[in-house]
Design a protein around this motif. Structure first.
Motif, PDB file in Angstrom:
ATOM      1  N   ARG A  64      11.895 -22.713 -25.757  1.00 47.87           N
ATOM      2  CA  ARG A  64      10.525 -22.206 -25.831  1.00 47.87           C
ATOM      3  C   ARG A  64      10.404 -21.012 -24.903  1.00 47.87           C
ATOM      4  O   ARG A  64      10.837 -21.072 -23.755  1.00 47.87           O
ATOM      5  CB  ARG A  64       9.545 -23.288 -25.423  1.00 47.87           C
ATOM      6  N   VAL A  65       9.854 -19.931 -25.413  1.00 46.35           N
ATOM      7  CA  VAL A  65       9.653 -18.714 -24.626  1.00 46.35           C
ATOM      8  C   VAL A  65       8.209 -18.258 -24.774  1.00 46.35           C
ATOM      9  O   VAL A  65       7.540 -18.578 -25.760  1.00 46.35           O
ATOM     10  CB  VAL A  65      10.622 -17.586 -25.063  1.00 46.35           C
ATOM     11  N   ASP A  66       7.735 -17.514 -23.799  1.00 45.11           N
ATOM     12  CA  ASP A  66       6.389 -16.948 -23.881  1.00 45.11           C
ATOM     13  C   ASP A  66       6.391 -15.654 -24.688  1.00 45.11           C
ATOM     14  O   ASP A  66       5.449 -15.368 -25.407  1.00 45.11           O
ATOM     15  CB  ASP A  66       5.830 -16.684 -22.482  1.00 45.11           C
ATOM     16  N   ASP A  67       7.466 -14.873 -24.550  1.00 44.57           N
ATOM     17  CA  ASP A  67       7.575 -13.565 -25.190  1.00 44.57           C
ATOM     18  C   ASP A  67       8.818 -13.568 -26.083  1.00 44.57           C
ATOM     19  O   ASP A  67       9.927 -13.320 -25.602  1.00 44.57           O
ATOM     20  CB  ASP A  67       7.661 -12.478 -24.116  1.00 44.57           C
ATOM     21  N   LEU A  68       8.632 -13.851 -27.357  1.00 38.74           N
ATOM     22  CA  LEU A  68       9.763 -13.966 -28.280  1.00 38.74           C
ATOM     23  C   LEU A  68      10.532 -12.656 -28.401  1.00 38.74           C
ATOM     24  O   LEU A  68      11.762 -12.648 -28.309  1.00 38.74           O
ATOM     25  CB  LEU A  68       9.291 -14.446 -29.654  1.00 38.74           C
ATOM     26  N   GLU A  69       9.839 -11.556 -28.582  1.00 39.74           N
ATOM     27  CA  GLU A  69      10.518 -10.267 -28.741  1.00 39.74           C
ATOM     28  C   GLU A  69      11.302  -9.889 -27.483  1.00 39.74           C
ATOM     29  O   GLU A  69      12.430  -9.412 -27.559  1.00 39.74           O
ATOM     30  CB  GLU A  69       9.518  -9.167 -29.122  1.00 39.74           C
ATOM     31  N   GLY A  70      10.711 -10.104 -26.324  1.00 40.81           N
ATOM     32  CA  GLY A  70      11.403  -9.803 -25.076  1.00 40.81           C
ATOM     33  C   GLY A  70      12.629 -10.681 -24.869  1.00 40.81           C
ATOM     34  O   GLY A  70      13.678 -10.203 -24.430  1.00 40.81           O
ATOM     35  N   ALA A  71      12.499 -11.971 -25.188  1.00 42.88           N
ATOM     36  CA  ALA A  71      13.633 -12.884 -25.057  1.00 42.88           C
ATOM     37  C   ALA A  71      14.744 -12.505 -26.027  1.00 42.88           C
ATOM     38  O   ALA A  71      15.928 -12.513 -25.664  1.00 42.88           O
ATOM     39  CB  ALA A  71      13.186 -14.328 -25.290  1.00 42.88           C
ATOM     40  N   GLU A  73      15.383  -9.534 -27.248  1.00 42.75           N
ATOM     41  CA  GLU A  73      15.988  -8.302 -26.741  1.00 42.75           C
ATOM     42  C   GLU A  73      16.984  -8.595 -25.621  1.00 42.75           C
ATOM     43  O   GLU A  73      18.113  -8.093 -25.616  1.00 42.75           O
ATOM     44  CB  GLU A  73      14.887  -7.364 -26.249  1.00 42.75           C
ATOM     45  N   GLY A  74      16.594  -9.446 -24.678  1.00 43.98           N
ATOM     46  CA  GLY A  74      17.465  -9.774 -23.556  1.00 43.98           C
ATOM     47  C   GLY A  74      18.717 -10.529 -23.978  1.00 43.98           C
ATOM     48  O   GLY A  74      19.816 -10.244 -23.498  1.00 43.98           O
ATOM     49  N   LEU A  75      18.564 -11.485 -24.877  1.00 39.43           N
ATOM     50  CA  LEU A  75      19.719 -12.270 -25.315  1.00 39.43           C
ATOM     51  C   LEU A  75      20.670 -11.449 -26.184  1.00 39.43           C
ATOM     52  O   LEU A  75      21.887 -11.591 -26.089  1.00 39.43           O
ATOM     53  CB  LEU A  75      19.255 -13.535 -26.044  1.00 39.43           C
ATOM     54  N   LEU A  76      20.116 -10.577 -27.021  1.00 38.55           N
ATOM     55  CA  LEU A  76      20.973  -9.704 -27.837  1.00 38.55           C
ATOM     56  C   LEU A  76      21.754  -8.742 -26.937  1.00 38.55           C
ATOM     57  O   LEU A  76      22.944  -8.494 -27.157  1.00 38.55           O
ATOM     58  CB  LEU A  76      20.146  -8.950 -28.872  1.00 38.55           C
ATOM     59  N   ALA A  77      21.103  -8.224 -25.900  1.00 38.79           N
ATOM     60  CA  ALA A  77      21.782  -7.331 -24.960  1.00 38.79           C
ATOM     61  C   ALA A  77      22.876  -8.062 -24.185  1.00 38.79           C
ATOM     62  O   ALA A  77      23.859  -7.451 -23.761  1.00 38.79           O
ATOM     63  CB  ALA A  77      20.766  -6.717 -23.987  1.00 38.79           C
ATOM     64  N   ALA A  78      22.719  -9.385 -24.033  1.00 34.71           N
ATOM     65  CA  ALA A  78      23.699 -10.192 -23.296  1.00 34.71           C
ATOM     66  C   ALA A  78      24.839 -10.684 -24.183  1.00 34.71           C
ATOM     67  O   ALA A  78      25.693 -11.431 -23.725  1.00 34.71           O
ATOM     68  CB  ALA A  78      22.998 -11.370 -22.636  1.00 34.71           C
ATOM     69  N   GLY A  79      24.851 -10.294 -25.464  1.00 33.02           N
ATOM     70  CA  GLY A  79      25.977 -10.641 -26.321  1.00 33.02           C
ATOM     71  C   GLY A  79      25.691 -11.610 -27.443  1.00 33.02           C
ATOM     72  O   GLY A  79      26.579 -11.913 -28.236  1.00 33.02           O
ATOM     73  N   ALA A  80      24.472 -12.131 -27.533  1.00 32.54           N
ATOM     74  CA  ALA A  80      24.122 -12.995 -28.662  1.00 32.54           C
ATOM     75  C   ALA A  80      23.975 -12.139 -29.914  1.00 32.54           C
ATOM     76  O   ALA A  80      23.770 -10.926 -29.825  1.00 32.54           O
ATOM     77  CB  ALA A  80      22.819 -13.742 -28.379  1.00 32.54           C
ATOM     78  N   SER A  81      24.081 -12.771 -31.077  1.00 33.23           N
ATOM     79  CA  SER A  81      23.850 -12.049 -32.330  1.00 33.23           C
ATOM     80  C   SER A  81      22.738 -12.734 -33.106  1.00 33.23           C
ATOM     81  O   SER A  81      22.529 -13.943 -32.988  1.00 33.23           O
ATOM     82  CB  SER A  81      25.136 -11.962 -33.163  1.00 33.23           C
ATOM     83  N   LEU A  82      22.023 -11.970 -33.886  1.00 35.71           N
ATOM     84  CA  LEU A  82      20.876 -12.465 -34.631  1.00 35.71           C
ATOM     85  C   LEU A  82      21.332 -13.059 -35.958  1.00 35.71           C
ATOM     86  O   LEU A  82      21.998 -12.395 -36.748  1.00 35.71           O
ATOM     87  CB  LEU A  82      19.892 -11.312 -34.873  1.00 35.71           C
ATOM     88  N   LEU A  83      20.984 -14.329 -36.192  1.00 31.88           N
ATOM     89  CA  LEU A  83      21.284 -14.986 -37.462  1.00 31.88           C
ATOM     90  C   LEU A  83      20.082 -14.982 -38.401  1.00 31.88           C
ATOM     91  O   LEU A  83      20.243 -14.830 -39.603  1.00 31.88           O
ATOM     92  CB  LEU A  83      21.741 -16.432 -37.234  1.00 31.88           C
ATOM     93  N   ARG A  84      18.887 -15.180 -37.834  1.00 26.87           N
ATOM     94  CA  ARG A  84      17.640 -15.148 -38.602  1.00 26.87           C
ATOM     95  C   ARG A  84      16.595 -14.444 -37.754  1.00 26.87           C
ATOM     96  O   ARG A  84      16.346 -14.859 -36.634  1.00 26.87           O
ATOM     97  CB  ARG A  84      17.139 -16.557 -38.932  1.00 26.87           C
ATOM     98  N   PRO A  85      15.969 -13.395 -38.278  1.00 25.62           N
ATOM     99  CA  PRO A  85      14.955 -12.694 -37.475  1.00 25.62           C
ATOM    100  C   PRO A  85      13.725 -13.565 -37.253  1.00 25.62           C
ATOM    101  O   PRO A  85      13.561 -14.619 -37.885  1.00 25.62           O
ATOM    102  CB  PRO A  85      14.623 -11.479 -38.341  1.00 25.62           C
ATOM    103  N   ALA A  86      12.874 -13.116 -36.360  1.00 26.20           N
ATOM    104  CA  ALA A  86      11.638 -13.844 -36.064  1.00 26.20           C
ATOM    105  C   ALA A  86      10.839 -14.056 -37.339  1.00 26.20           C
ATOM    106  O   ALA A  86      10.680 -13.139 -38.145  1.00 26.20           O
ATOM    107  CB  ALA A  86      10.816 -13.075 -35.033  1.00 26.20           C
TER     108      ALA A  86
END
Length: 111
Positions: A64-71, A73-86
Motif C-alpha cells: 500500500r502506498v500513498d502516492d502510486l505514481e511516485g512509488a 517511478e522510484g521502483l522502476l528507477a531502482a530496477g523493477a519492470s512494469l508488468l501492468r500499468p496503473a
C-alpha cells in the motif's frame, strides 16, 4: 510503503476459501463475490484472487502506498519492470511490477 497483503491467485474461490479457512483456520475478513476473498493471516492479509481479480500468475506481495505514481517511478528507477500499468480496481488503484529478482509486486493506493 507498507506490505499489507500476500496476493494469492486461485482458479476457483470457494474451494480455496474452504481450505484456508476450514483447514488452516484463517478467519475470513472480507469477500467480494467470486473474485476476491481476504483472510486474516496474522500480520498481513492473505488475498485470494480469482477471475478478473487474478492480476498475477503466482503469489505476490501487495504494498500500500500513498502516492502510486511516485512509488512506481522510484521502483522502476531502482530496477523493477512494469508488468501492468496503473489501473482502477474495484477497491483501489493498482499496478503490477516485477522486482529485479523476478517476483511480481502489486502496488495499490486507496482512491
Amino acid at each position: 510503503m507498507k506490505i499489507h497483503t500476500l496476493l494469492y491467485p486461485v482458479d476457483r474461490l470457494e474451494p480455496a476459501i474452504a481450505f484456508f479457512r476450514d483447514t488452516l483456520g484463517l478467519p475470513l475478513k472480507f469477500r467480494d463475490g467470486e473474485r476476491y476473498a481476504a483472510l486474516d493471516a496474522g500480520s498481513l492479509t492473505l488475498g485470494l484472487a480469482a477471475g478478473e481479480e487474478r492480476i498475477v500468475d503466482r503469489p505476490a506481495l501487495a504494498l500500500r502506498v500513498d502516492d502510486l505514481e511516485g512509488a512506481l517511478e522510484g521502483l522502476l528507477a531502482a530496477g523493477a519492470s512494469l508488468l501492468r500499468p496503473a489501473e482502477e480496481g474495484p477497491h483501489e488503484t493498482r499496478a503490477v511490477l516485477q522486482a529485479p529478482g523476478g517476483q511480481p509486486l502489486v502496488l495499490s493506493a486507496k482512491r
